[in-house]
Design a protein around this motif. Structure first.
Motif, short mmCIF file in Angstrom:
data_model
loop_
_atom_site.label_atom_id
_atom_site.label_comp_id
_atom_site.label_asym_id
_atom_site.label_seq_id
_atom_site.Cartn_x
_atom_site.Cartn_y
_atom_site.Cartn_z
N ALA A 3 0.83 -1.21 0.00
CA ALA A 3 0.00 0.00 0.00
C ALA A 3 0.87 1.26 0.00
CB ALA A 3 -0.94 -0.01 1.20
N VAL A 4 1.96 1.23 0.74
CA VAL A 4 2.87 2.38 0.78
C VAL A 4 3.50 2.60 -0.60
CG1 VAL A 4 4.98 3.30 1.82
CG2 VAL A 4 3.33 2.09 3.23
N TYR A 5 3.89 1.51 -1.26
CA TYR A 5 4.46 1.61 -2.61
C TYR A 5 3.45 2.21 -3.58
CZ TYR A 5 8.84 -0.96 -2.00
OH TYR A 5 10.12 -1.34 -1.65
N LEU A 34 6.21 9.97 3.36
CA LEU A 34 6.08 8.55 3.04
C LEU A 34 7.43 7.83 3.12
CD1 LEU A 34 3.57 8.53 0.07
CD2 LEU A 34 3.29 7.37 2.24
N CYS A 35 8.43 8.39 2.49
CA CYS A 35 9.73 7.72 2.40
C CYS A 35 10.50 7.76 3.72
CB CYS A 35 10.57 8.33 1.29
SG CYS A 35 9.90 8.00 -0.35
N ALA A 36 10.49 8.88 4.38
CA ALA A 36 11.29 9.02 5.60
C ALA A 36 10.71 8.22 6.76
CB ALA A 36 11.41 10.48 5.99
N HIS A 37 9.40 8.05 6.77
CA HIS A 37 8.79 7.40 7.93
C HIS A 37 8.24 6.01 7.66
CE1 HIS A 37 9.28 11.13 10.03
NE2 HIS A 37 8.65 11.77 9.09
N GLY A 39 8.86 4.20 4.32
CA GLY A 39 9.45 3.52 3.18
C GLY A 39 10.63 2.64 3.55
N ASP A 40 10.89 1.66 2.71
CA ASP A 40 12.08 0.85 2.87
C ASP A 40 13.12 1.31 1.83
OD1 ASP A 40 11.09 -0.15 0.48
OD2 ASP A 40 10.82 -2.19 1.22
N ALA A 41 14.27 0.66 1.81
CA ALA A 41 15.36 1.09 0.93
C ALA A 41 14.97 1.05 -0.54
CB ALA A 41 16.59 0.24 1.18
N ALA A 42 14.23 0.04 -0.95
CA ALA A 42 13.85 -0.08 -2.37
C ALA A 42 12.89 1.04 -2.78
CB ALA A 42 13.21 -1.44 -2.63
N LEU A 43 11.95 1.37 -1.92
CA LEU A 43 11.02 2.47 -2.22
C LEU A 43 11.77 3.79 -2.27
CD1 LEU A 43 8.13 3.54 -2.67
CD2 LEU A 43 8.00 3.84 -0.20
N VAL A 44 12.66 4.01 -1.31
CA VAL A 44 13.43 5.25 -1.28
C VAL A 44 14.25 5.38 -2.56
CG1 VAL A 44 15.34 6.43 -0.13
CG2 VAL A 44 13.46 5.48 1.21
N ALA A 75 19.82 11.96 3.43
CA ALA A 75 20.88 12.34 4.37
C ALA A 75 20.53 12.01 5.82
CB ALA A 75 21.18 13.83 4.24
N ARG A 76 19.25 12.16 6.21
CA ARG A 76 18.92 11.99 7.62
C ARG A 76 18.25 10.67 7.98
NH1 ARG A 76 16.44 17.72 8.52
NH2 ARG A 76 14.63 16.48 8.00
N SER A 77 17.43 10.12 7.12
CA SER A 77 16.63 8.96 7.52
C SER A 77 17.43 7.66 7.55
CB SER A 77 15.43 8.78 6.60
OG SER A 77 15.79 8.18 5.37
N GLY A 78 18.50 7.58 6.78
CA GLY A 78 19.29 6.36 6.75
C GLY A 78 18.65 5.22 5.98
N ARG A 79 17.63 5.52 5.19
CA ARG A 79 16.92 4.47 4.46
C ARG A 79 17.39 4.35 3.01
NH1 ARG A 79 11.78 3.19 7.06
NH2 ARG A 79 11.59 4.48 8.90
N ALA A 80 18.30 5.17 2.58
CA ALA A 80 18.72 5.17 1.18
C ALA A 80 19.84 4.17 0.92
CB ALA A 80 19.18 6.56 0.77
#
Length: 145
Positions: A3-5, A34-37, A39-44, A75-80
């Motif tokens: 759903a997030v994707y 969506l991405c910062a809170h 999302g996972d790495a693939a979505l980001v 830079a901040r979320s660490g999900r990339a």
């Protein structure tokens, strides 16, 4: 997570279809959330590629929204992923070129923050370019120049 994707892709499509800068910046702001809170790495990674495509936009507000997205999500979320960080860095470098542009300084600051990220350790930024970026955001070095 599906759903997030779907939601993120729909928001990115609305941003691409938007004709006004306010619509685009609003959609990019939604993508930050969506991405910062959620999302996972693939979505980001997917959204970084999409949002960075707006970097050459004529609107200062849209370019600024791109920088804010990269700062918050990469830079901040660490999900990339490393690939997303590199794509974001390249977009920031382009945005930082025009010193007269209001977006240049925030883009330069965010690019410098990414230089310290371990994900970019494999990226090939020549030492002179890296030093110029660090010097541009370091007030002590800027006064000495």
């Amino acid at each position: 997570m599906d759903a997030v994707y779907r939601q993120a892709r729909a928001v990115l499509e609305r941003a691409a279809a938007a004709t006004g800068k306010d619509d685009k910046t609003a959609q990019i702001s939604l993508l930050v959330e969506l991405c910062a809170h959620r999302g996972d790495a693939a979505l980001v990674e997917e959204m970084v590629a999409g949002v960075c495509a707006f970097a050459p936009d004529r609107s200062n507000a849209v370019r600024s929204a791109v920088v804010k997205f990269v700062e918050a999500v990469v830079a901040r979320s660490g999900r990339a992923t490393a690939q997303a960080a590199e794509a974001a860095f390249q977009s920031l470098a382009v945005l930082a070129l025009d010193e007269e542009d209001k977006v240049a300084v925030p883009a330069l600051n965010t690019a410098a923050a990414l230089l310290g990220d371990a994900k970019l350790s494999e990226m090939t930024v020549d030492d002179a370019s890296a030093e110029r970026l660090r010097g541009a955001v370091d007030p002590v070095q800027r006064k000495a120049a």
